[in-house]
Design a protein around this motif. Structure first.
Motif, PDB file in Angstrom:
ATOM      1  N   ARG A 233      -6.994  -3.506  -2.285  1.00  0.00           N
ATOM      2  CA  ARG A 233      -6.360  -4.808  -2.358  1.00  0.00           C
ATOM      3  C   ARG A 233      -5.126  -4.701  -3.260  1.00  0.00           C
ATOM      4  NH1 ARG A 233      -8.707  -5.304   1.402  1.00  0.00           N
ATOM      5  NH2 ARG A 233     -10.301  -6.809   2.041  1.00  0.00           N
ATOM      6  N   PRO A 234      -3.950  -4.993  -2.734  1.00  0.00           N
ATOM      7  CA  PRO A 234      -2.734  -4.848  -3.548  1.00  0.00           C
ATOM      8  C   PRO A 234      -2.716  -5.846  -4.689  1.00  0.00           C
ATOM      9  CG  PRO A 234      -2.234  -5.960  -1.495  1.00  0.00           C
ATOM     10  CD  PRO A 234      -3.658  -5.512  -1.388  1.00  0.00           C
TER      11      PRO A 234
ATOM     12  N   ASP B 101       0.812  -1.219   0.000  1.00  0.00           N
ATOM     13  CA  ASP B 101       0.000   0.000   0.000  1.00  0.00           C
ATOM     14  C   ASP B 101       0.842   1.264   0.000  1.00  0.00           C
ATOM     15  OD1 ASP B 101       1.054  -0.223   2.513  1.00  0.00           O
ATOM     16  OD2 ASP B 101      -0.859  -0.530   3.535  1.00  0.00           O
ATOM     17  N   LEU B 102       2.141   1.179  -0.308  1.00  0.00           N
ATOM     18  CA  LEU B 102       3.046   2.328  -0.257  1.00  0.00           C
ATOM     19  C   LEU B 102       3.400   2.759  -1.673  1.00  0.00           C
ATOM     20  CD1 LEU B 102       4.361   3.900   2.101  1.00  0.00           C
ATOM     21  CD2 LEU B 102       6.462   2.622   1.640  1.00  0.00           C
ATOM     22  N   VAL B 103       3.246   4.069  -1.955  1.00  0.00           N
ATOM     23  CA  VAL B 103       3.434   4.615  -3.295  1.00  0.00           C
ATOM     24  C   VAL B 103       4.575   5.624  -3.275  1.00  0.00           C
ATOM     25  CG1 VAL B 103       2.367   5.933  -5.164  1.00  0.00           C
ATOM     26  CG2 VAL B 103       1.019   4.255  -3.896  1.00  0.00           C
ATOM     27  N   LEU B 104       5.463   5.522  -4.266  1.00  0.00           N
ATOM     28  CA  LEU B 104       6.552   6.482  -4.449  1.00  0.00           C
ATOM     29  C   LEU B 104       6.150   7.479  -5.519  1.00  0.00           C
ATOM     30  CD1 LEU B 104       9.545   7.408  -4.048  1.00  0.00           C
ATOM     31  CD2 LEU B 104      10.154   5.769  -5.854  1.00  0.00           C
ATOM     32  N   THR B 105       6.376   8.775  -5.225  1.00  0.00           N
ATOM     33  CA  THR B 105       6.091   9.828  -6.188  1.00  0.00           C
ATOM     34  C   THR B 105       7.078  10.972  -5.971  1.00  0.00           C
ATOM     35  OG1 THR B 105       4.354  11.231  -7.115  1.00  0.00           O
ATOM     36  CG2 THR B 105       4.392  10.964  -4.708  1.00  0.00           C
ATOM     37  N   SER B 106       6.877  12.090  -6.669  1.00  0.00           N
ATOM     38  CA  SER B 106       7.728  13.270  -6.485  1.00  0.00           C
ATOM     39  C   SER B 106       7.157  14.156  -5.392  1.00  0.00           C
ATOM     40  CB  SER B 106       7.831  14.069  -7.785  1.00  0.00           C
ATOM     41  OG  SER B 106       8.602  13.369  -8.737  1.00  0.00           O
ATOM     42  N   CYS B 107       8.064  14.813  -4.676  1.00  0.00           N
ATOM     43  CA  CYS B 107       7.629  15.664  -3.569  1.00  0.00           C
ATOM     44  C   CYS B 107       6.839  16.867  -4.074  1.00  0.00           C
ATOM     45  CB  CYS B 107       8.857  16.117  -2.769  1.00  0.00           C
ATOM     46  SG  CYS B 107       8.473  17.191  -1.372  1.00  0.00           S
TER      47      CYS B 107
ATOM     48  N   GLN C 168      -5.540   3.433  -9.146  1.00  0.00           N
ATOM     49  CA  GLN C 168      -4.734   2.418  -9.822  1.00  0.00           C
ATOM     50  C   GLN C 168      -5.056   2.385 -11.308  1.00  0.00           C
ATOM     51  OE1 GLN C 168      -5.481  -1.540  -8.412  1.00  0.00           O
ATOM     52  NE2 GLN C 168      -3.489  -2.336  -9.073  1.00  0.00           N
ATOM     53  N   LEU C 169      -4.024   2.126 -12.113  1.00  0.00           N
ATOM     54  CA  LEU C 169      -4.219   2.029 -13.555  1.00  0.00           C
ATOM     55  C   LEU C 169      -5.108   0.844 -13.894  1.00  0.00           C
ATOM     56  CD1 LEU C 169      -3.568   2.722 -16.509  1.00  0.00           C
ATOM     57  CD2 LEU C 169      -1.497   1.327 -16.289  1.00  0.00           C
ATOM     58  N   ASP C 170      -6.131   1.103 -14.685  1.00  0.00           N
ATOM     59  CA  ASP C 170      -7.032   0.058 -15.151  1.00  0.00           C
ATOM     60  C   ASP C 170      -7.505   0.457 -16.530  1.00  0.00           C
ATOM     61  OD1 ASP C 170      -8.811  -1.923 -15.604  1.00  0.00           O
ATOM     62  OD2 ASP C 170     -10.215  -1.384 -14.025  1.00  0.00           O
ATOM     63  N   THR C 171      -7.171  -0.340 -17.543  1.00  0.00           N
ATOM     64  CA  THR C 171      -7.524   0.012 -18.918  1.00  0.00           C
ATOM     65  C   THR C 171      -9.026   0.047 -19.146  1.00  0.00           C
ATOM     66  OG1 THR C 171      -7.315  -2.308 -19.538  1.00  0.00           O
ATOM     67  CG2 THR C 171      -5.363  -0.931 -19.808  1.00  0.00           C
ATOM     68  N   LEU C 172      -9.789  -0.644 -18.269  1.00  0.00           N
ATOM     69  CA  LEU C 172     -11.247  -0.646 -18.439  1.00  0.00           C
ATOM     70  C   LEU C 172     -11.923   0.476 -17.657  1.00  0.00           C
ATOM     71  CD1 LEU C 172     -11.931  -4.499 -18.220  1.00  0.00           C
ATOM     72  CD2 LEU C 172     -11.616  -3.081 -20.257  1.00  0.00           C
ATOM     73  N   GLY C 173     -11.148   1.241 -16.892  1.00  0.00           N
ATOM     74  CA  GLY C 173     -11.712   2.369 -16.161  1.00  0.00           C
ATOM     75  C   GLY C 173     -12.592   1.996 -14.995  1.00  0.00           C
ATOM     76  N   ARG C 174     -12.356   0.866 -14.355  1.00  0.00           N
ATOM     77  CA  ARG C 174     -13.209   0.429 -13.262  1.00  0.00           C
ATOM     78  C   ARG C 174     -12.721   0.907 -11.902  1.00  0.00           C
ATOM     79  NH1 ARG C 174     -12.806  -5.824 -14.601  1.00  0.00           N
ATOM     80  NH2 ARG C 174     -10.630  -5.122 -14.591  1.00  0.00           N
ATOM     81  N   THR C 175     -11.501   1.416 -11.825  1.00  0.00           N
ATOM     82  CA  THR C 175     -10.965   1.818 -10.527  1.00  0.00           C
ATOM     83  C   THR C 175     -11.498   3.187 -10.139  1.00  0.00           C
ATOM     84  OG1 THR C 175      -9.021   2.731 -11.617  1.00  0.00           O
ATOM     85  CG2 THR C 175      -8.863   0.479 -10.805  1.00  0.00           C
ATOM     86  N   GLU C 176     -11.501   3.448  -8.838  1.00  0.00           N
ATOM     87  CA  GLU C 176     -11.974   4.726  -8.318  1.00  0.00           C
ATOM     88  C   GLU C 176     -10.871   5.381  -7.504  1.00  0.00           C
ATOM     89  OE1 GLU C 176     -14.139   2.588  -4.466  1.00  0.00           O
ATOM     90  OE2 GLU C 176     -15.245   3.945  -5.753  1.00  0.00           O
ATOM     91  N   TRP C 177     -11.058   6.666  -7.241  1.00  0.00           N
ATOM     92  CA  TRP C 177     -10.082   7.397  -6.428  1.00  0.00           C
ATOM     93  C   TRP C 177     -10.200   6.939  -4.981  1.00  0.00           C
ATOM     94  CZ3 TRP C 177      -6.297  10.177  -8.521  1.00  0.00           C
ATOM     95  CH2 TRP C 177      -6.458  10.662  -9.823  1.00  0.00           C
ATOM     96  N   LEU C 178      -9.047   6.688  -4.354  1.00  0.00           N
ATOM     97  CA  LEU C 178      -8.998   6.221  -2.968  1.00  0.00           C
ATOM     98  C   LEU C 178      -8.149   7.172  -2.137  1.00  0.00           C
ATOM     99  CD1 LEU C 178      -8.302   2.409  -3.604  1.00  0.00           C
ATOM    100  CD2 LEU C 178     -10.504   3.488  -3.115  1.00  0.00           C
TER     101      LEU C 178
END
Length: 963
Positions: free
Chosen positions: A90-91, A26-32, A48-58
């Motif tokens: 869910r990872p 559950d840990l994400v690396l990004t730019s400060c 999360q990247l999903d080509t079908l667009g089923r994911t939501e903002w968390l």
């Protein structure tokens, strides 16, 4: 690149978008700068990247930002970590992320996937855009950043890269950097912050470890390594064939052999002499051996490469079995990490600062020279890490390096040079050839010893004299080497100036709470049961969190949690405040629940948990103060090892040995009684029958005297001595027996006649020659053996001739058999004593394959069975075809069987008698089928094997049983 790990980031406070990469569960690396306006502990949103667009903002929490004493962080540390906090998250499945540091000067191809403004579809939605190019380490070296050149695909303008900040840059499987911004020098030239630079920032590495992410940075871009071709051998743990499967093939050999013997007997002339009987028995043995030889498969190829390939195959199979056993019958291991500990001089070059379980093979391959010491606390996984190294190296489809061979150090008598001890053990445990093959492989650099348990050489609290002597010997060995040792013992040796030179030393780190929690969940059979208690088990400051910081305790917790009572017991321990007493209570509770859990895992367990605990306590108690007897009456034996053929101390100092004497007498009584009955029916009692029976008494007396010995040598018959590999030694000994038999003919012929002399000499040649070839070790003083055996045999023959020679030529045949057997017993003792006086007398290898702790008992019983069958055949012939002994078939058959029992199990199988003596002497305190019980404990992981010795699975289990 794993696209499932790519995420979009939305910063509501700064109204900014960015990209990120999932490092752990559950840990994400990004730019400060993507999180500008959001403080530490603030909240952003990820998707999360999903080509079908089923994911939501968390929702996600900011858990690490670089220190900013003067406002914005420097460009070279422009990184941040956020943690996804949504309960429905869910990872994605997949292997852990690997990290890299570019060390060469050549350009390295790279790939990234982000969500820049150039792919904007709406305010909150952007499509993906790959970054395909290369990293040039020579560009902008002073900046502390990496320069990424986009070589292909769409290259947007400067503003089009906004939103791509935080994109992970991967060179092959390694994450090396995170994109920051575009450079002004040209289109498609991007700045990236190295992961290695972020690792040096305060709190970054600690934050990763808190959330179960191991940061092990590997060097890439340097000299080209041996190409990794992926897994080649995928060993499967196959159980050994059952007893009935092994017995199923016996008629294939026994029936043709018996038919050959009966055919020769049927064709015997009416005036046949004893030589016909010897030839009949020999013909039946040759028939059985030929059929077995035709049905066996032979490995093709000769020379060092063939020996090395066969050794690698045997080692991989054995280590795979041991690895699974250490993991409690599972194959999933925890990914422990280790750090390199500088020793202040004579360290191996090119050692990484640290590593982990999955990268141990790469760590070793980079060392120069390839010498490694693995240290850690009790139960930290030292042995498992060594086994993983062996599996990773030998599991490749193409591996041309030295074969890693694991060997326990506990039984090394350090007065013996290391190369002598190791090659003897190598030949004994893995090679089908002689010790010469082992020395050749070790000497040509084709073997890398993996020595486990340097700390086990000395008893606890007894100093480190043997470990120091072992290190001195190992420093004389210049080849590749791996050694495991407890950290406290090795640190003490290092402070005293005793350590392994020209090596890298690593220390296994404690398991973090996040790693332990994930490990238990991954191994869980009932995941919901563990989910309910995982937070309480690993809560900071609790005794369970402290106790479950080693792979050994985590494995116990995983096994215990599979049963309802075990899970309830584990849950009852959760939440208690940490203290030494509370921690000890947790460890004791897990150990106490281990055996009931193992027994309860079977639908119909063969043993009750209470009985298993009681029997193991008795075995453990016998290991106090030095353990079971050393084989052959010499050498060092660890207090952790016990062997089936030296278990008599369990019953006390004398009980089992004198019970073996009684068993020897019981085996001989039926034969003597039935022979007396046969002589009585023929009217040969009291004379000359009594004289003949008196001639047989030395054999049971010798048998009883040997059975009371403290250090019985297991018998065995190595039929490979007459095969292609060992044929020279075996047939030379058969020839020696034949020559000696011919020599003994000379004084016997004028005294007792040619028939008596021919029978005695031929029987002696057969028993002595084949006995010497098949059952006597190669490392024996042959001259002293012959010098002691020949006078003894001649004395037996002369006594038999003067006492009962007038009864016929068959007396010569019987005297020759007895003389050959007694001559071997006396001669081998003298020959071994002479060999040991010169530092020899070592056991031979146990072909074929890797011996198990039950091999000595099986070999001994097999030798007794073969000897008994041969003697039964000779007795049957005498009782049916010798005129003055001929009796009806039923009595002849029973008497022949009794003679076979006396000669086989009453004379040859000495270890079998001592084993039965242990069972009788303990009188129910141990199971009647002790060997089956030990094998069951071994298969269930309560015991482990080290060559022909059993060990309790862990020192803590041994101490718990002894308490």
């Amino acid at each position: 690149m794993d696209e499932a790990r790519v995420v979009e980031i939305w910063n509501p406070a700064g109204r900014r978008t960015g990209s990120g990469y999932l490092l752990g569960d559950d840990l994400v690396l990004t730019s400060c700068h993507v999180l500008e306006g959001t403080p530490a502990d603030g909240r952003v949103e990820v998707r999360q990247l999903d080509t079908l667009g089923r994911t939501e903002w968390l929702p996600a929490d900011v858990v690490w930002l670089p220190e900013q004493p003067g406002g914005a962080p420097p460009a070279e540390v422009d990184g941040a970590l956020v943690r996804i906090s949504a309960p429905q998250w869910r990872p994605p499945p997949g292997p852990p992320v690997r990290y890299g540091r570019i060390t060469g000067r050549d350009r390295v191809p790279c790939l990234g996937l982000g969500f820049p403004d150039a792919a904007r579809r709406s305010v909150h939605e952007r499509d993906t855009m790959p970054v395909r190019g290369h990293v040039d380490p020579l560009h902008a070296m002073k900046s502390g950043l990496l320069t990424v050149h986009v070589d292909g695909g769409i290259v947007p303008g400067r503003a089009g890269w906004h939103g791509g900040s935080g994109t992970a840059v991967l060179c092959g499987p390694h994450l090396v950097a995170v994109l920051r911004a575009e450079k002004a020098v040209a289109l498609g030239v991007l700045d990236a912050v190295p992961v290695a630079a972020l690792a040096e920032q305060p709190g970054f590495r600690q934050t990763l470890e808190t959330y179960g992410v191991h940061l092990v940075v590997e060097d890439i871009g340097g000299p080209v390594r041996e190409p990794w071709t992926g897994p080649g051998l995928l060993p499967v743990v196959v159980p050994s064939p059952s007893r009935w499967q092994r017995l199923r093939d016996m008629p294939l050999y026994a029936v043709p052999g018996a038919a050959t013997f009966l055919l020769f007997i049927r064709l015997a002339p009416s005036s046949a002499n004893p030589a016909w009987t010897i030839g009949s028995v020999f013909a039946s043995i040759v028939t059985m051996w030929s059929i077995a030889r035709l049905r066996s498969s032979h490995r093709t190829g000769d020379g060092r490469e063939a020996n090395g390939a066969g050794l690698a195959e045997a080692v991989l199979g054995e280590v795979t079995r041991r690895r699974r056993q250490l993991l409690g019958g599972d194959k999933k291991a925890i990914n422990v990490t280790f750090t390199t500990v500088p020793q202040g001089g004579r360290d191996a070059e090119r050692a990484w600062p640290g590593g982990d379980f999955k990268g141990i093979a790469g760590f070793l391959e980079d060392l120069a020279p390839k010498r490694l010491v693995i240290t850690g606390g009790p139960g930290s996984g030292k042995t498992l890490l060594a086994y993983e190294l062996v599996c990773q190296l030998l599991g490749r489809s193409r591996y041309e390096g030295p074969v890693p061979v694991p060997m326990g150090l506990s039984d090394w008598d350090t007065t013996v040079p290391f190369t002598d001890w190791f090659t003897a053990r190598l030949a004994h445990e893995y090679l089908q050839g002689t010790e010469t093959t082992a020395r050749r492989l070790l000497g040509t650099g084709r073997i890398m010893p993996v020595l486990d348990g340097l700390d086990e050489l000395d008893p606890p609290g007894g100093g480190r004299s043997r470990a120091a002597a072992a290190l001195a010997e190992l420093n004389l060995f210049e080849g590749p080497l791996v050694v495991t040792c407890r950290a406290t013992e090795y640190d003490g040796l290092s402070r005293a100036g005793e350590r392994l030179l020209d090596c890298a030393t690593v220390r296994i780190e404690a398991v973090g709470a996040a790693d332990g929690r994930r490990y238990l969940i991954e191994r869980a059979v009932h995941e919901a049961r563990l989910r309910a208690m995982e937070e309480a088990l690993f809560a900071p400051g609790t005794a369970t969190a402290a106790a479950l910081s080693s792979p050994w305790m985590l494995t116990l917790a995983s096994l215990v949690s599979r049963s309802e009572p075990g899970a309830a017991r584990l849950a009852s321990l959760a939440g208690a405040a940490d203290s030494p007493a509370a921690r000890q209570e947790v460890r004791a509770a897990l150990l106490e629940a281990l055996i009931p859990t193992v027994c309860g895992s079977e639908r119909h367990p063969p043993y009750a948990a209470r009985d298993v605990t009681r029997w193991l306590r008795l075995l453990a108690a016998s290991l106090r103060g030095g353990g079971a007897a050393p084989p052959d009456g010499g050498g060092f034996t660890s207090s952790r090892d016990f062997e089936v053929h030296t278990l008599w101390p369990v019953a006390g100092p004398r009980a089992a040995r004198y019970a073996a004497v009684a068993i020897s007498v019981v085996c001989w009584l039926p034969a003597l009684a039935l022979l007396g009955l046969c002589l009585d029916r023929r009217g040969d009692l009291p004379l000359p029958g009594a004289a003949l029976l008196l001639l047989l008494t030395p054999a049971p007396l010798v048998s009883a005297w040997e059975a009371r010995g403290r250090h019985a040598q297991p018998r065995r018959m190595v039929f490979e001595r007459l095969g292609r590999r060992g044929g020279r030694l075996g047939w030379s000994r058969v020839a020696l027996g034949t020559v000696l038999g011919g020599v003994l003919l000379l004084p016997l012929a004028p005294l007792f006649g040619q028939g008596f002399a021919l029978g005695a000499g031929g029987a002696f040649a057969f028993v002595f020659g084949f006995g010497l070839a098949l059952s006597v070790r190669a490392d024996v003083d042959r001259g002293r053996l012959v010098a002691a055996a020949v006078p003894t045999a001649l004395a037996v023959m002369l006594i038999a001739g003067f006492a009962a020679g007038r009864l016929g030529d068959f007396v010569g045949l019987a005297a020759g058999c007895g003389a050959g057997a007694i001559g071997l017993v006396v001669g081998v003792r003298v020959g071994l004593r002479a060999a040991r006086s010169r530092g020899g007398g070592e056991p031979d290898p146990d072909p074929p394959g890797v011996p198990t702790p039950l091999s000595p008992l099986r070999n001994d019983a097999a030798a007794g069975l073969v000897s008994g069958v041969v003697m039964a055949c000779v007795a049957l012939y005498a009782l049916r075809f010798v005129d003055w002994l001929r009796v009806p078939w039923p009595l002849a058959g029973v008497t022949a069987a009794a003679c076979g029992l006396a000669a086989g199990f009453g004379f040859v199988a000495i270890t079998t008698r001592q084993y039965l003596g242990v069972i009788l002497a303990t009188r129910g305190r141990l199971p009647w089928r002790l060997a089956a019980f030990l094998r069951w404990c071994h298969d269930r992981g309560l015991l482990r094997s080290a060559g022909t010795a059993y060990q309790l699975r862990h020192d803590e289990l041994l101490e718990w049983l002894q308490r």
